[in-house]
Design a protein around this motif. Sequence first.
Motif, PDB file in Angstrom:
ATOM      1  N   THR A   1       0.671  -1.012   0.265  1.00 12.27           N
ATOM      2  CA  THR A   1      -0.641  -0.205   0.501  1.00 12.27           C
ATOM      3  C   THR A   1       0.909   1.290   0.284  1.00 12.27           C
ATOM      4  O   THR A   1       2.222   0.688   0.320  1.00 12.27           O
ATOM      5  N   VAL A   2       0.471   2.528  -0.266  1.00 11.06           N
ATOM      6  CA  VAL A   2       1.014   3.590   0.355  1.00 11.06           C
ATOM      7  C   VAL A   2      -0.238   4.494   1.222  1.00 11.06           C
ATOM      8  O   VAL A   2      -1.143   4.611  -0.186  1.00 11.06           O
ATOM      9  N   GLY A   3       0.740   4.750   1.749  1.00  5.72           N
ATOM     10  CA  GLY A   3      -0.235   6.041   2.540  1.00  5.72           C
ATOM     11  C   GLY A   3       0.384   6.700   3.256  1.00  5.72           C
ATOM     12  O   GLY A   3       1.069   5.824   4.139  1.00  5.72           O
ATOM     13  N   ILE A   4      -0.555   7.532   4.647  1.00  2.00           N
ATOM     14  CA  ILE A   4      -0.177   7.978   5.058  1.00  2.00           C
ATOM     15  C   ILE A   4      -1.212   8.282   6.421  1.00  2.00           C
ATOM     16  O   ILE A   4      -2.687   8.228   6.436  1.00  2.00           O
ATOM     17  N   HIS A   5      -0.545   7.257   7.507  1.00  2.00           N
ATOM     18  CA  HIS A   5      -1.582   6.480   8.803  1.00  2.00           C
ATOM     19  C   HIS A   5      -1.540   8.432   9.537  1.00  2.00           C
ATOM     20  O   HIS A   5      -1.132   8.965   9.804  1.00  2.00           O
ATOM     21  N   PRO A   6      -3.065   8.030  10.205  1.00  2.00           N
ATOM     22  CA  PRO A   6      -3.136   9.104  10.771  1.00  2.00           C
ATOM     23  C   PRO A   6      -2.487   9.792  11.520  1.00  2.00           C
ATOM     24  O   PRO A   6      -2.156  10.922  12.469  1.00  2.00           O
ATOM     25  N   HIS A   7      -1.327   8.765  12.304  1.00  2.00           N
ATOM     26  CA  HIS A   7      -0.229   9.031  13.565  1.00  2.00           C
ATOM     27  C   HIS A   7       0.569   9.711  12.483  1.00  2.00           C
ATOM     28  O   HIS A   7       1.661  10.680  13.477  1.00  2.00           O
ATOM     29  N   ASP A   8       0.497   9.907  11.572  1.00  2.00           N
ATOM     30  CA  ASP A   8       1.602  10.838  11.057  1.00  2.00           C
ATOM     31  C   ASP A   8       0.726  11.925  10.108  1.00  2.00           C
ATOM     32  O   ASP A   8       2.009  12.483   9.492  1.00  2.00           O
ATOM     33  N   ALA A   9       0.155  12.013  10.171  1.00  2.00           N
ATOM     34  CA  ALA A   9      -0.750  12.989   9.109  1.00  2.00           C
ATOM     35  C   ALA A   9      -0.289  14.137   9.420  1.00  2.00           C
ATOM     36  O   ALA A   9      -0.631  15.117   8.680  1.00  2.00           O
TER      37      ALA A   9
ATOM     38  N   LEU B   1       3.956   7.821  -6.708  1.00  2.00           N
ATOM     39  CA  LEU B   1       4.339   6.783  -5.778  1.00  2.00           C
ATOM     40  C   LEU B   1       3.240   5.058  -5.754  1.00  2.00           C
ATOM     41  O   LEU B   1       3.629   3.280  -6.600  1.00  2.00           O
ATOM     42  N   ALA B   2       2.474   6.108  -5.862  1.00  2.00           N
ATOM     43  CA  ALA B   2       1.427   4.475  -6.650  1.00  2.00           C
ATOM     44  C   ALA B   2       1.261   3.760  -7.410  1.00  2.00           C
ATOM     45  O   ALA B   2       0.521   2.834  -8.299  1.00  2.00           O
ATOM     46  N   GLN B   3       1.523   4.675  -8.758  1.00  2.00           N
ATOM     47  CA  GLN B   3       1.937   4.309  -9.600  1.00  2.00           C
ATOM     48  C   GLN B   3       3.409   2.772 -10.023  1.00  2.00           C
ATOM     49  O   GLN B   3       2.996   2.045 -11.229  1.00  2.00           O
ATOM     50  N   HIS B   4       3.896   2.822  -8.960  1.00  2.00           N
ATOM     51  CA  HIS B   4       4.609   0.965  -8.805  1.00  2.00           C
ATOM     52  C   HIS B   4       3.949   0.245  -9.247  1.00  2.00           C
ATOM     53  O   HIS B   4       2.872  -0.192  -8.345  1.00  2.00           O
ATOM     54  N   PRO B   5       3.948  -0.800  -9.882  1.00  2.00           N
ATOM     55  CA  PRO B   5       2.934  -2.551 -10.362  1.00  2.00           C
ATOM     56  C   PRO B   5       2.605  -2.726  -8.633  1.00  2.00           C
ATOM     57  O   PRO B   5       1.964  -4.095  -9.028  1.00  2.00           O
ATOM     58  N   GLY B   6       3.604  -3.084  -7.852  1.00  2.00           N
ATOM     59  CA  GLY B   6       3.162  -3.513  -6.346  1.00  2.00           C
ATOM     60  C   GLY B   6       2.206  -2.669  -5.609  1.00  2.00           C
ATOM     61  O   GLY B   6       1.737  -4.041  -4.670  1.00  2.00           O
ATOM     62  N   VAL B   7       1.831  -1.517  -6.223  1.00  2.00           N
ATOM     63  CA  VAL B   7       1.019  -0.942  -5.424  1.00  2.00           C
ATOM     64  C   VAL B   7      -0.611  -1.751  -5.145  1.00  2.00           C
ATOM     65  O   VAL B   7      -1.197  -1.692  -7.026  1.00  2.00           O
ATOM     66  N   VAL B   8      -0.961  -2.100  -4.335  1.00  2.00           N
ATOM     67  CA  VAL B   8      -2.405  -2.347  -4.535  1.00  2.00           C
ATOM     68  C   VAL B   8      -3.668  -1.875  -4.028  1.00  2.00           C
ATOM     69  O   VAL B   8      -4.434  -1.951  -3.861  1.00  2.00           O
TER      70      VAL B   8
ATOM     71  N   ALA C   1      -7.509   7.308  -3.455  1.00  2.00           N
ATOM     72  CA  ALA C   1      -8.048   6.264  -3.540  1.00  2.00           C
ATOM     73  C   ALA C   1      -9.642   5.990  -4.804  1.00  2.00           C
ATOM     74  O   ALA C   1      -8.722   5.070  -6.085  1.00  2.00           O
ATOM     75  N   ASN C   2     -10.460   7.294  -4.829  1.00  2.00           N
ATOM     76  CA  ASN C   2     -11.123   6.463  -5.893  1.00  2.00           C
ATOM     77  C   ASN C   2     -11.004   7.363  -7.239  1.00  2.00           C
ATOM     78  O   ASN C   2     -11.139   7.155  -8.525  1.00  2.00           O
ATOM     79  N   GLU C   3      -9.580   8.478  -7.470  1.00  2.00           N
ATOM     80  CA  GLU C   3      -9.169   8.694  -8.976  1.00  2.00           C
ATOM     81  C   GLU C   3      -8.139   7.235  -9.738  1.00  2.00           C
ATOM     82  O   GLU C   3      -8.325   7.485 -10.871  1.00  2.00           O
ATOM     83  N   LEU C   4      -8.121   6.378  -8.897  1.00  2.00           N
ATOM     84  CA  LEU C   4      -6.711   5.517  -9.223  1.00  2.00           C
ATOM     85  C   LEU C   4      -7.824   4.361  -8.914  1.00  2.00           C
ATOM     86  O   LEU C   4      -6.793   3.233  -9.348  1.00  2.00           O
ATOM     87  N   ASN C   5      -8.717   3.883  -8.691  1.00  2.00           N
ATOM     88  CA  ASN C   5      -9.481   2.667  -9.250  1.00  2.00           C
ATOM     89  C   ASN C   5      -8.844   1.781  -8.472  1.00  2.00           C
ATOM     90  O   ASN C   5      -8.740   1.090  -8.389  1.00  2.00           O
ATOM     91  N   LEU C   6      -8.155   2.249  -6.616  1.00  2.00           N
ATOM     92  CA  LEU C   6      -7.807   1.630  -5.712  1.00  2.00           C
ATOM     93  C   LEU C   6      -7.908   1.729  -4.307  1.00  2.00           C
ATOM     94  O   LEU C   6      -9.055   2.298  -4.063  1.00  2.00           O
ATOM     95  N   PRO C   7      -8.054   0.132  -4.267  1.00  2.00           N
ATOM     96  CA  PRO C   7      -8.669   0.439  -2.419  1.00  2.00           C
ATOM     97  C   PRO C   7      -8.689   1.124  -1.764  1.00  2.00           C
ATOM     98  O   PRO C   7      -7.577   1.392  -2.101  1.00  2.00           O
ATOM     99  N   LEU C   8      -8.980   1.217  -0.611  1.00  2.00           N
ATOM    100  CA  LEU C   8      -8.552   2.461   0.796  1.00  2.00           C
ATOM    101  C   LEU C   8      -8.398   1.109   1.629  1.00  2.00           C
ATOM    102  O   LEU C   8      -8.926   0.133   1.985  1.00  2.00           O
ATOM    103  N   TYR C   9      -7.287   1.135   2.464  1.00  2.00           N
ATOM    104  CA  TYR C   9      -6.861  -0.091   3.339  1.00  2.00           C
ATOM    105  C   TYR C   9      -6.623   1.158   4.783  1.00  2.00           C
ATOM    106  O   TYR C   9      -6.301   1.720   5.012  1.00  2.00           O
ATOM    107  N   LEU C  10      -7.870   1.000   5.156  1.00  2.00           N
ATOM    108  CA  LEU C  10      -8.296   1.440   6.377  1.00  2.00           C
ATOM    109  C   LEU C  10      -8.022   1.438   8.562  1.00  2.00           C
ATOM    110  O   LEU C  10      -8.030   0.226   8.295  1.00  2.00           O
ATOM    111  N   HIS C  11      -7.761   2.696   9.107  1.00  2.00           N
ATOM    112  CA  HIS C  11      -7.510   2.933  10.265  1.00  2.00           C
ATOM    113  C   HIS C  11      -8.356   3.426  10.863  1.00  2.00           C
ATOM    114  O   HIS C  11      -8.884   4.714  10.453  1.00  2.00           O
ATOM    115  N   GLU C  12      -9.007   2.898  11.914  1.00  2.00           N
ATOM    116  CA  GLU C  12      -9.568   3.861  12.854  1.00  2.00           C
ATOM    117  C   GLU C  12      -9.693   3.167  14.278  1.00  2.00           C
ATOM    118  O   GLU C  12      -9.375   2.152  14.398  1.00  2.00           O
ATOM    119  N   ARG C  13      -9.790   4.153  14.833  1.00  2.00           N
ATOM    120  CA  ARG C  13      -9.490   3.811  16.656  1.00  2.00           C
ATOM    121  C   ARG C  13     -10.515   5.066  17.273  1.00  2.00           C
ATOM    122  O   ARG C  13     -10.473   6.566  16.909  1.00  2.00           O
TER     123      ARG C  13
END
Length: 181
Positions: free
Chosen positions: A60-68, A82-89, A119-131
Amino acid sequence: MWFDAGVNLTNKRLLKDLDGVMLRAQQAEVRKQLIISTSIDEAEQAIKLCQQFPEQLVMTVGIHPHDAGEAPADYKQKLKELAQHPGVVAIGECGLDFNRNYSPRPEQEAVFVAQIELANELNLPLYLHERDAIDRQIELLNQYCADNTLCLTHCFTGGADELKRYAERGHWFGITGWLCD
């Protein structure tokens, strides 16, 4: 065969024994592992790992809420590149964490919304964190997340009622160590 959908493989403890970690995963019939990125730096490290083990690793490529609060001004563009890398899902690990508030809530929300839009723009799923932020997280997802954007709620510490709210949106769920609590 297994798919591990939540590997913190950029962690120094795991990197010290990378070959051993990968070998033990194969021996346990884990065929694919999803490296979770929580910052730009971690995403860059994860790309190198995916290049080293392209048959076994995705990321995944993203920024965790702790790191926002530490996100660079151009974080959205960097994530997009970074999301252009073929390994990014997927985009993430992103979301809201009002339990620890390592980053101010307004910054968490802005960074989260930007990742939903990406995620909407790139048609990729969201990997979510919530507390401790379900009401606001659901509100932002309902407002910004496209109907066709898949969501995996990975870090989730709520109960049956909260689970139902995510399920009503069609989310998938990760089973984390919190299950033991």
